[in-house]
Design a protein around this motif. Structure first.
Motif, PDB file in Angstrom:
ATOM      1  N   ASN A 187      -0.807  25.610  12.933  1.00  0.00           N
ATOM      2  CA  ASN A 187       0.195  25.411  11.254  1.00  0.00           C
ATOM      3  C   ASN A 187      -0.336  23.343  10.425  1.00  0.00           C
ATOM      4  OD1 ASN A 187       1.999  27.015  10.853  1.00  0.00           O
ATOM      5  ND2 ASN A 187       3.672  26.025  12.981  1.00  0.00           N
ATOM      6  N   ARG A 188      -2.134  24.251  10.446  1.00  0.00           N
ATOM      7  CA  ARG A 188      -2.489  23.088   9.999  1.00  0.00           C
ATOM      8  C   ARG A 188      -3.805  23.630   8.770  1.00  0.00           C
ATOM      9  NH1 ARG A 188      -2.292  18.981  13.763  1.00  0.00           N
ATOM     10  NH2 ARG A 188      -3.890  17.838  12.369  1.00  0.00           N
ATOM     11  N   SER A 189      -3.784  23.315   8.028  1.00  0.00           N
ATOM     12  CA  SER A 189      -5.108  23.239   6.942  1.00  0.00           C
ATOM     13  C   SER A 189      -6.063  23.643   6.896  1.00  0.00           C
ATOM     14  CB  SER A 189      -4.805  22.221   5.753  1.00  0.00           C
ATOM     15  OG  SER A 189      -5.982  22.717   4.914  1.00  0.00           O
ATOM     16  N   PRO A 190      -7.293  24.348   6.690  1.00  0.00           N
ATOM     17  CA  PRO A 190      -7.845  24.512   6.811  1.00  0.00           C
ATOM     18  C   PRO A 190      -8.519  23.500   7.045  1.00  0.00           C
ATOM     19  CG  PRO A 190      -7.494  26.996   5.872  1.00  0.00           C
ATOM     20  CD  PRO A 190      -6.036  25.651   6.065  1.00  0.00           C
ATOM     21  N   ALA A 191      -8.650  22.579   5.623  1.00  0.00           N
ATOM     22  CA  ALA A 191      -9.234  21.775   4.927  1.00  0.00           C
ATOM     23  C   ALA A 191      -9.565  20.385   6.211  1.00  0.00           C
ATOM     24  CB  ALA A 191      -8.790  21.150   4.064  1.00  0.00           C
ATOM     25  N   GLU A 192      -8.729  20.407   7.578  1.00  0.00           N
ATOM     26  CA  GLU A 192      -8.749  19.512   8.560  1.00  0.00           C
ATOM     27  C   GLU A 192      -9.932  20.007   9.061  1.00  0.00           C
ATOM     28  OE1 GLU A 192      -4.665  18.087  10.127  1.00  0.00           O
ATOM     29  OE2 GLU A 192      -3.765  20.032   8.589  1.00  0.00           O
ATOM     30  N   PHE A 193     -10.273  21.127   9.428  1.00  0.00           N
ATOM     31  CA  PHE A 193     -11.402  21.799  10.520  1.00  0.00           C
ATOM     32  C   PHE A 193     -12.459  21.394   9.644  1.00  0.00           C
ATOM     33  CE2 PHE A 193      -7.953  23.273  11.406  1.00  0.00           C
ATOM     34  CZ  PHE A 193      -7.569  23.355  13.059  1.00  0.00           C
ATOM     35  N   ALA A 194     -12.977  20.893   8.474  1.00  0.00           N
ATOM     36  CA  ALA A 194     -14.409  20.878   7.698  1.00  0.00           C
ATOM     37  C   ALA A 194     -15.092  20.039   8.325  1.00  0.00           C
ATOM     38  CB  ALA A 194     -14.190  20.154   6.733  1.00  0.00           C
ATOM     39  N   ALA A 195     -15.130  18.905   9.074  1.00  0.00           N
ATOM     40  CA  ALA A 195     -16.221  18.375  10.421  1.00  0.00           C
ATOM     41  C   ALA A 195     -16.837  19.082  11.239  1.00  0.00           C
ATOM     42  CB  ALA A 195     -15.476  17.490  10.685  1.00  0.00           C
ATOM     43  N   LEU A 196     -16.150  20.226  11.787  1.00  0.00           N
ATOM     44  CA  LEU A 196     -16.687  21.510  12.303  1.00  0.00           C
ATOM     45  C   LEU A 196     -17.106  22.016  12.143  1.00  0.00           C
ATOM     46  CD1 LEU A 196     -15.787  22.337  15.118  1.00  0.00           C
ATOM     47  CD2 LEU A 196     -14.348  23.756  14.761  1.00  0.00           C
ATOM     48  N   SER A 197     -17.344  22.499  10.745  1.00  0.00           N
ATOM     49  CA  SER A 197     -17.675  23.329  10.425  1.00  0.00           C
ATOM     50  C   SER A 197     -17.663  24.021   8.567  1.00  0.00           C
ATOM     51  CB  SER A 197     -18.400  25.125  10.350  1.00  0.00           C
ATOM     52  OG  SER A 197     -18.425  25.750   9.442  1.00  0.00           O
ATOM     53  N   THR A 198     -18.500  22.455   7.674  1.00  0.00           N
ATOM     54  CA  THR A 198     -17.910  22.754   6.204  1.00  0.00           C
ATOM     55  C   THR A 198     -17.964  24.266   5.685  1.00  0.00           C
ATOM     56  OG1 THR A 198     -18.418  20.855   6.158  1.00  0.00           O
ATOM     57  CG2 THR A 198     -18.200  22.338   4.137  1.00  0.00           C
ATOM     58  N   GLU A 199     -18.690  25.398   5.382  1.00  0.00           N
ATOM     59  CA  GLU A 199     -18.880  26.141   5.537  1.00  0.00           C
ATOM     60  C   GLU A 199     -17.472  27.181   6.231  1.00  0.00           C
ATOM     61  OE1 GLU A 199     -19.143  29.736   3.386  1.00  0.00           O
ATOM     62  OE2 GLU A 199     -19.749  28.082   2.414  1.00  0.00           O
ATOM     63  N   GLY A 200     -17.411  27.083   7.226  1.00  0.00           N
ATOM     64  CA  GLY A 200     -15.898  27.595   8.172  1.00  0.00           C
ATOM     65  C   GLY A 200     -14.754  27.356   7.150  1.00  0.00           C
ATOM     66  N   ALA A 201     -14.614  26.012   6.988  1.00  0.00           N
ATOM     67  CA  ALA A 201     -13.433  25.835   6.865  1.00  0.00           C
ATOM     68  C   ALA A 201     -13.078  26.632   5.638  1.00  0.00           C
ATOM     69  CB  ALA A 201     -13.099  24.022   6.687  1.00  0.00           C
ATOM     70  N   ARG A 202     -14.779  26.160   4.705  1.00  0.00           N
ATOM     71  CA  ARG A 202     -14.625  27.139   3.122  1.00  0.00           C
ATOM     72  C   ARG A 202     -13.736  28.439   3.221  1.00  0.00           C
ATOM     73  NH1 ARG A 202     -17.792  23.975   0.337  1.00  0.00           N
ATOM     74  NH2 ARG A 202     -19.101  25.083   1.080  1.00  0.00           N
ATOM     75  N   SER A 203     -14.418  29.083   3.764  1.00  0.00           N
ATOM     76  CA  SER A 203     -14.241  30.649   4.147  1.00  0.00           C
ATOM     77  C   SER A 203     -12.998  30.953   4.923  1.00  0.00           C
ATOM     78  CB  SER A 203     -15.063  31.152   5.245  1.00  0.00           C
ATOM     79  OG  SER A 203     -14.955  32.196   5.384  1.00  0.00           O
ATOM     80  N   ALA A 204     -12.508  29.760   5.207  1.00  0.00           N
ATOM     81  CA  ALA A 204     -10.815  29.925   6.527  1.00  0.00           C
ATOM     82  C   ALA A 204      -9.786  30.309   5.536  1.00  0.00           C
ATOM     83  CB  ALA A 204     -10.732  29.290   7.230  1.00  0.00           C
ATOM     84  N   ALA A 205     -10.771  28.791   4.123  1.00  0.00           N
ATOM     85  CA  ALA A 205      -9.427  28.971   2.813  1.00  0.00           C
ATOM     86  C   ALA A 205      -9.040  30.336   2.047  1.00  0.00           C
ATOM     87  CB  ALA A 205      -9.205  27.704   2.427  1.00  0.00           C
ATOM     88  N   THR A 206      -9.867  30.773   1.837  1.00  0.00           N
ATOM     89  CA  THR A 206     -10.173  31.823   0.966  1.00  0.00           C
ATOM     90  C   THR A 206      -9.915  32.750   1.907  1.00  0.00           C
ATOM     91  OG1 THR A 206     -12.745  31.137   0.388  1.00  0.00           O
ATOM     92  CG2 THR A 206     -11.815  33.602   0.049  1.00  0.00           C
ATOM     93  N   ARG A 207      -9.806  33.159   2.916  1.00  0.00           N
ATOM     94  CA  ARG A 207      -9.373  34.031   3.715  1.00  0.00           C
ATOM     95  C   ARG A 207      -7.961  33.982   3.616  1.00  0.00           C
ATOM     96  NH1 ARG A 207     -11.674  36.740   7.187  1.00  0.00           N
ATOM     97  NH2 ARG A 207     -14.542  36.634   7.450  1.00  0.00           N
TER      98      ARG A 207
END
Length: 539
Positions: free
Chosen positions: A390-410
């Protein structure tokens, strides 16, 4: 009228099957009488064969000089095979003594003639394969008859067929199927030798019986169940944690080792480890995961990974875009070809693939399991983690900026998704994550640890915990998430054994690289109390 045998006769048949052993040592110099050898070979010759072709021949070798030449060929092949093994497995393999070929008084080389009966032998639509299987039936008959006669048999498996054929001067159209050493022995062990040496454990009968459809397992007369349902229905209880030193629990490593003790019981896991990389393409990968797998396999990347980490490694294809031919290092367990939104049944099959693989690896003697996913990007895993926590994908940007952006799109494209973990995996193309979640479930069922690192492994641990809460007892994270990023392993109450990873390996090999450190800590954990007991508790 009953055609069954009497109770004593039936008992004798089942007894000889139960007591058949592959005998590698303890052969006596006593000769095998010709009458006994004839009975044993006659039993082999009575085996069923396709089209009654009887495609076997038995080359009986008693000459010490010829048996020594076979031994030389065997040693050459053993040495070559040992070089392909991870270091710990190679050391154990080299300790296995096989000198039956020169110690036993008789060697029987069993061959197959694929041309016997001509080209139109009844029942051979697939050519010589059916004839080879017929020869295997004869070998089993020989083995059982030899046990009934008190004669030990050793299957010599390490040889090059072409080279041994030249050594023996065989006709070119014959194929060697088996090389067997026969002789009287000092004993027939109660358990198979490889099981006694902890090389393998073996599989229980209920694992291999399916009813009507593959996957519906159960003993005859017992209720059948899907593997996933059977696994999550109940795990074996955890042990008490075993002996722990006075200071050990105060450290993160001490708590991890104590938890490991509770999982595996009173003994440390056998030292052999295996890394399973579950690979699948997703709706956004355009076959990139398949290309990565091809590159790893073609470039010798798996061999390099095994050399760097000391564990066996394999890629498990659970849904790559294109089918890759079977080659060493690849386990084909294909489901859908990179489905954008895999169906629930496909995800269940992926979970069951992971369960079965964990159980099988444990049965073949691997005490330590390491799991990871291999996909084109981290977007799918981050989307799954964010939804399950129950978190926002944006909170994982430090892990992978592109991955977080892709997660939000998904997440935007998927729309509303229910709370069921399999529905979430379906929405975010989590086929590889599903298989690794099954790997964790299977490990828990056999009380084996799984070392984990990275977002794909974290997503799998969260999924496994929702499918069966006690499954996370098998999860051992070994690398931290970046500071400020919500940590799924901490969310599950799983501590790292150290503040930061003790190895510099990143990517799929990170968890495998940490194995040697955790294994050494575990072995010390069990050794210290034993030394204290042996010295009367002296410090």
């Amino acid at each position: 009228m009953s055609w069954s045998y009497s109770d004593p006769d039936r008992a004798a048949i089942y007894r000889v099957i139960e007591e058949r052993r592959d005998i590698r040592t303890g052969f006596l110099p006593d000769a095998v009488p010709d009458a006994v050898l004839t009975r044993v070979l006659a039993a082999a010759h009575r085996a069923p064969s396709v089209g009654m072709a009887q495609p076997w021949d038995f080359l009986v070798i008693r000459s010490p000089a010829r048996r020594s030449r076979i031994q030389e060929e065997m040693r050459r092949c053993r040495a070559a095979y040992a070089e392909t093994l991870p270091a710990s497995r190679a050391a154990a393999f080299n300790r296995i003594v096989i000198d039956a070929i020169v110690r036993a008084p008789v060697c029987v080389v069993v061959t197959c003639d694929p041309t016997r009966g001509g080209w139109y032998t009844l029942g051979t639509p697939d050519g010589s394969e059916a004839l080879v299987r017929s020869v295997c039936y004869a070998i089993e008959n020989l083995w059982l008859a030899a046990r009934a006669e008190g004669v030990g048999v050793c299957l010599v498996a390490s040889f090059d067929v072409a080279a041994l054929s030249r050594v023996l001067g065989l006709p070119s159209h014959l194929e060697i199927i088996a090389c067997l050493s026969l002789g009287y022995v000092d004993r027939f062990p109660a358990a198979p030798g490889l099981a006694r040496e902890r090389w393998v454990r073996g599989r229980p009968l209920e694992w291999v019986i399916h009813h009507e459809e593959f996957g519906h397992r159960g003993l005859p007369g017992a209720p059948t169940a899907r593997l996933l349902d059977e696994t999550v229905a109940g795990f074996p209880a955890l042990a008490g944690g075993g002996p722990v030193s006075d200071t050990e629990p105060a450290t993160a490593l001490g708590r991890t080792v104590s938890r490991l003790s509770a999982l595996t019981g009173s003994h440390p896991p056998v030292p052999y480890g295996v890394l399973a990389l579950f690979a699948a393409d997703t709706d956004r990968s355009n076959g990139a995961a398949e290309q990565s797998v091809r590159k790893i396999l073609d470039s010798g990347g798996m061999d390099e990974l095994m050399a760097a980490t000391g564990v066996e490694a394999c890629v498990v294809d659970v849904g790559l875009h294109g089918e890759i031919p079977r080659i060493p290092g690849l386990l084909p367990r294909r489901g859908p070809n990179g489905s954008a939104r895999p169906l629930r049944e496909e995800l269940v099959r992926a979970v069951e693939t992971g369960i079965e693989l964990a159980r099988d690896y444990h049965a073949t003697g691997h005490g330590w399991l390491v799991g990871d996913v291999l996909t084109a990007d981290d977007g799918s895993a981050i989307a799954i983690i964010a939804r399950l926590m129950n978190r926002s994908p944006a909170e994982f940007a430090a892990l992978s900026t592109e991955g977080a952006r892709s997660a939000a799109t998904r997440q935007d494209n998927a729309g509303p998704v229910g709370a069921d973990p399999l529905d979430i995996l379906a929405a975010y193309a989590g086929l590889a994550v599903a298989a690794l979640a099954g790997f964790i479930l299977g490990a828990r069922a056999v009380r084996a640890p799984v070392l984990l690192a990275g977002p794909g492994a974290a997503a799998a641990a969260l999924t496994a915990g929702l499918l069966a809460p006690d499954a996370t007892a098998s999860c051992f994270p070994v690398t931290p998430f970046p500071p400020g990023v919500p940590d799924p392993f901490q969310h599950l109450g799983l501590d790292l054994p150290w503040p930061q990873s003790p190895v510099e390996i990143t990517g799929p090999g990170a968890a495998a690289g940490a194995l040697s450190f955790l294994r050494a800590a575990a072995e010390q954990h069990w050794l210290v109390p034993q030394l204290a007991a042996a010295t009367g508790g002296a410090r």
